[in-house]
Design a protein around this motif. Structure first.
Motif, mmCIF file in Angstrom:
data_model
loop_
_atom_site.group_PDB
_atom_site.id
_atom_site.type_symbol
_atom_site.label_atom_id
_atom_site.label_comp_id
_atom_site.label_asym_id
_atom_site.label_seq_id
_atom_site.Cartn_x
_atom_site.Cartn_y
_atom_site.Cartn_z
ATOM 1 N N GLY A 75 34.278 4.175 -16.097
ATOM 2 C CA GLY A 75 33.943 2.758 -16.191
ATOM 3 C C GLY A 75 32.940 2.469 -17.287
ATOM 4 N N ILE A 76 31.904 3.301 -17.395
ATOM 5 C CA ILE A 76 30.856 3.065 -18.390
ATOM 6 C C ILE A 76 31.377 3.244 -19.814
ATOM 7 C CG2 ILE A 76 28.737 4.045 -19.350
ATOM 8 C CD1 ILE A 76 28.068 2.294 -17.128
ATOM 9 N N ILE A 77 32.085 4.353 -20.083
ATOM 10 C CA ILE A 77 32.562 4.590 -21.445
ATOM 11 C C ILE A 77 33.649 3.576 -21.823
ATOM 12 C CG2 ILE A 77 34.352 6.276 -20.830
ATOM 13 C CD1 ILE A 77 32.000 6.350 -23.905
ATOM 14 N N GLY A 78 34.471 3.200 -20.858
ATOM 15 C CA GLY A 78 35.484 2.180 -21.130
ATOM 16 C C GLY A 78 34.860 0.828 -21.406
ATOM 17 N N TYR A 79 33.771 0.529 -20.700
ATOM 18 C CA TYR A 79 33.064 -0.731 -20.916
ATOM 19 C C TYR A 79 32.464 -0.762 -22.323
ATOM 20 C CZ TYR A 79 30.556 -4.888 -19.293
ATOM 21 O OH TYR A 79 30.100 -6.165 -19.117
ATOM 22 N N SER A 167 25.701 0.899 -23.438
ATOM 23 C CA SER A 167 26.660 1.461 -22.483
ATOM 24 C C SER A 167 26.900 2.943 -22.761
ATOM 25 C CB SER A 167 27.982 0.695 -22.548
ATOM 26 O OG SER A 167 27.806 -0.657 -22.198
ATOM 27 N N PHE A 168 26.968 3.293 -24.034
ATOM 28 C CA PHE A 168 27.195 4.700 -24.383
ATOM 29 C C PHE A 168 25.995 5.560 -23.967
ATOM 30 C CE2 PHE A 168 27.202 8.339 -27.312
ATOM 31 C CZ PHE A 168 28.454 8.850 -27.020
ATOM 32 N N ILE A 169 24.780 5.043 -24.152
ATOM 33 C CA ILE A 169 23.589 5.765 -23.698
ATOM 34 C C ILE A 169 23.624 5.955 -22.186
ATOM 35 C CG2 ILE A 169 21.067 5.630 -23.482
ATOM 36 C CD1 ILE A 169 21.075 4.103 -26.174
ATOM 37 N N ALA A 170 24.031 4.900 -21.466
ATOM 38 C CA ALA A 170 24.141 5.002 -20.007
ATOM 39 C C ALA A 170 25.175 6.054 -19.615
ATOM 40 C CB ALA A 170 24.519 3.645 -19.422
ATOM 41 N N PHE A 171 26.273 6.132 -20.372
ATOM 42 C CA PHE A 171 27.302 7.140 -20.107
ATOM 43 C C PHE A 171 26.722 8.558 -20.233
ATOM 44 C CE2 PHE A 171 30.386 10.023 -22.175
ATOM 45 C CZ PHE A 171 31.271 10.185 -21.122
ATOM 46 N N ILE A 172 25.942 8.805 -21.276
ATOM 47 C CA ILE A 172 25.322 10.121 -21.469
ATOM 48 C C ILE A 172 24.406 10.455 -20.293
ATOM 49 C CG2 ILE A 172 23.783 11.488 -22.928
ATOM 50 C CD1 ILE A 172 26.534 10.961 -24.152
ATOM 51 N N LEU A 173 23.615 9.473 -19.846
ATOM 52 C CA LEU A 173 22.693 9.715 -18.734
ATOM 53 C C LEU A 173 23.445 9.956 -17.427
ATOM 54 C CD1 LEU A 173 19.906 7.096 -19.547
ATOM 55 C CD2 LEU A 173 19.787 9.575 -19.801
ATOM 56 N N ILE A 174 24.541 9.228 -17.215
ATOM 57 C CA ILE A 174 25.353 9.438 -16.006
ATOM 58 C C ILE A 174 25.916 10.850 -15.994
ATOM 59 C CG2 ILE A 174 27.553 8.822 -14.908
ATOM 60 C CD1 ILE A 174 25.426 6.858 -14.221
ATOM 61 N N VAL A 175 26.435 11.285 -17.121
ATOM 62 C CA VAL A 175 27.043 12.615 -17.216
ATOM 63 C C VAL A 175 26.002 13.709 -16.983
ATOM 64 C CG1 VAL A 175 28.152 14.250 -18.792
ATOM 65 C CG2 VAL A 175 28.933 11.880 -18.700
ATOM 66 N N THR A 176 24.793 13.520 -17.500
ATOM 67 C CA THR A 176 23.780 14.578 -17.434
ATOM 68 C C THR A 176 22.912 14.524 -16.175
ATOM 69 O OG1 THR A 176 22.294 13.193 -18.781
ATOM 70 C CG2 THR A 176 23.650 14.814 -19.931
ATOM 71 N N LEU A 177 22.658 13.344 -15.637
ATOM 72 C CA LEU A 177 21.701 13.208 -14.531
ATOM 73 C C LEU A 177 22.338 13.050 -13.159
ATOM 74 C CD1 LEU A 177 18.999 10.780 -16.027
ATOM 75 C CD2 LEU A 177 18.904 13.274 -15.886
ATOM 76 N N LEU A 178 23.586 12.607 -13.102
ATOM 77 C CA LEU A 178 24.168 12.228 -11.815
ATOM 78 C C LEU A 178 25.025 13.355 -11.242
ATOM 79 C CD1 LEU A 178 24.212 9.603 -10.040
ATOM 80 C CD2 LEU A 178 26.483 9.192 -10.981
ATOM 81 N N PRO A 179 24.604 13.957 -10.128
ATOM 82 C CA PRO A 179 25.471 14.945 -9.468
ATOM 83 C C PRO A 179 26.569 14.235 -8.685
ATOM 84 C CG PRO A 179 23.459 14.654 -8.220
ATOM 85 C CD PRO A 179 23.319 13.793 -9.444
ATOM 86 N N GLU A 180 27.658 14.928 -8.406
ATOM 87 C CA GLU A 180 28.723 14.360 -7.588
ATOM 88 C C GLU A 180 28.228 14.231 -6.149
ATOM 89 O OE1 GLU A 180 31.353 12.473 -6.157
ATOM 90 O OE2 GLU A 180 31.861 12.979 -8.221
ATOM 91 N N SER A 181 28.586 13.130 -5.499
ATOM 92 C CA SER A 181 28.127 12.890 -4.122
ATOM 93 C C SER A 181 29.105 13.397 -3.075
ATOM 94 C CB SER A 181 27.877 11.393 -3.906
ATOM 95 O OG SER A 181 29.083 10.655 -4.060
ATOM 96 N N ILE A 182 30.329 13.797 -3.515
ATOM 97 C CA ILE A 182 31.328 14.306 -2.579
ATOM 98 C C ILE A 182 31.642 15.748 -2.943
ATOM 99 C CG2 ILE A 182 33.632 13.984 -1.597
ATOM 100 C CD1 ILE A 182 33.587 11.137 -2.557
ATOM 101 N N GLU A 183 31.578 16.641 -1.989
ATOM 102 C CA GLU A 183 31.899 18.032 -2.258
ATOM 103 C C GLU A 183 33.383 18.186 -2.578
ATOM 104 O OE1 GLU A 183 30.692 20.444 0.986
ATOM 105 O OE2 GLU A 183 28.602 19.787 0.940
#
Length: 383
Positions: A75-79, A167-183
């Motif tokens: 969603g972020i990179i597409g936005y 938006s691109f900066i947010a995409f980088i932060l999502i990829v690097t900082l956000l762990p998956e919430s579902i195993e």
């Protein structure tokens, strides 16, 4: 929930809101340069909401199957790409395609972010974390028009390119900082056991009531917001400066209440009672607008409107995340669809009512809010 994931989610939500509001002061001039008018602008507004309405449940269901992080990232990179296309647009049809893409992909980030908070938050933290997402959105909506207006002074395309870069900066932060919430093992299990019959039974129970309340609350909010700017001018003759102050106060109250008060209030009163109070306040606001007599009274009533919005929407989302179980993403998608559908229907109804009598939209929205109060009261009384 850890601070880093919440920070990344807040940033993603902020970016979506910023990108949406950044172009508000620019669009009329941008459209004029391309030889388009009010009808084309209406189509751009409608296609954005329509794309979100259709795609939100699909993104939610997909996030249940493959995880929240991939959907948020897509969603972020597409936005970012859609905003970049806006900046490059040389015809109305380019704008139309970019706006459609923007609606499709922004719904992915919004739905998956809500589901992520539902996955990762302890039960007593859900309302607070949902409110923080709402506060991030309010900050983006408040800053966007101001920033867009400043940047447009240099180039009409600059606000779009700036939004794409953020938006691109947010995409980088999502990829690097956000762990998956579902195993991963849980995701595989969900692919094998998705039960539409179980989902249907949920929609016919408490989940359906929550979704109905989400539609009613968003319907009243959107209907009132869409017509109030015109109401200010026709009834009171407010200047643009006075109208700007009112909207700034609205955004400020939203940020404070969502960011700091909704969570503690939910702990003291309980979710259902807080929702009931919020919807009742919305009915009071609608009826009180008819009785306003000037700038100060409008400011007071709109402050109450902001409070009602701040305590109702995130608390409804928190309630939905508790009953959603393994279909959390799907149901958050339905919630997004309910909200977006109201954005299509409510302004049209309010506009037609306004042409008949300028007070009539507020009376009708107040009556609809009272129906929501009745539904919520019955919900509370049910075992």
């Amino acid at each position: 929930m850890n601070k880093k994931p919440m920070l990344a989610l807040n940033l993603a939500t902020f970016v979506i809101a910023l990108g949406y509001s950044l172009i508000i002061p620019v669009m009329p001039f941008y459209m004029e340069n391309l030889g388009a008018g009010g009808r084309e602008l209406g189509w751009l507004t409608a296609v954005y909401a329509l794309a979100q309405t259709i795609c939100a449940p699909l993104w939610g269901a997909l996030s249940d199957r493959i995880g929240r992080k991939p959907i948020i990232s897509i969603g972020i990179i597409g936005y970012a790409i859609s905003l970049f296309l806006f900046g490059l647009a040389s015809s109305f049809w380019t704008l139309f395609i970019a706006r459609s893409l923007s609606g499709i992909l922004s719904s992915a980030t919004s739905v998956a972010s809500l589901a992520y908070v539902g996955d990762s938050s302890l039960e007593h933290e859900r309302s607070k974390n949902m409110s923080q997402l709402g506060a991030s959105m309010s900050v983006g909506v408040m800053i966007g028009p101001l920033l867009g207006g400043i940047l447009a002074g240099y180039s009409l395309a600059l606000p779009f390119f700036t939004g794409a870069a953020i938006s691109f900066i947010a995409f980088i932060l999502i990829v690097t900082l956000l762990p998956e919430s579902i195993e991963r093992s849980v995701q595989s299990h969900k692919r094998e056991t998705f039960d539409f019959a179980h989902l249907r039974s949920m929609l016919l129970g408490s989940t359906g009531i929550i979704l109905l309340l989400i539609f009613i609350v968003n319907f009243c909010q959107t209907g009132l917001q869409g017509i109030t700017g015109l109401y200010f001018v026709d009834k009171f003759g407010f200047t643009t400066g006075q109208a700007g102050v009112i909207w700034m106060v609205l955004a400020g109250v939203l940020i404070v209440v969502q960011g700091f008060l909704t969570g503690p209030l939910e702990k003291r009163t309980g979710e259902k009672r807080l929702i009931l109070i919020g919807i009742f306040c919305k009915a009071l606001v609608a009826f009180a607008m008819v009785l306003t007599s000037g700038f100060v009274s409008v400011l007071v009533v709109f402050s109450l409107f902001a409070v009602s919005s701040a305590i109702t929407v995130p608390t409804l989302n928190a309630s939905l995340s508790k009953v959603a179980n393994e279909h959390k993403g799907t149901l958050m998608g339905f919630a997004s669809t309910a909200g977006n559908l109201s954005k299509v229907v409510a302004p049209l109804l309010a506009g037609y009512l306004y042409e008949s009598n300028i007070e009539l939209p507020y009376i009708v929205m107040g009556a609809i809010a009272l129906i929501g109060v009745l539904i919520c009261f019955i919900w509370i009384k049910r075992k």
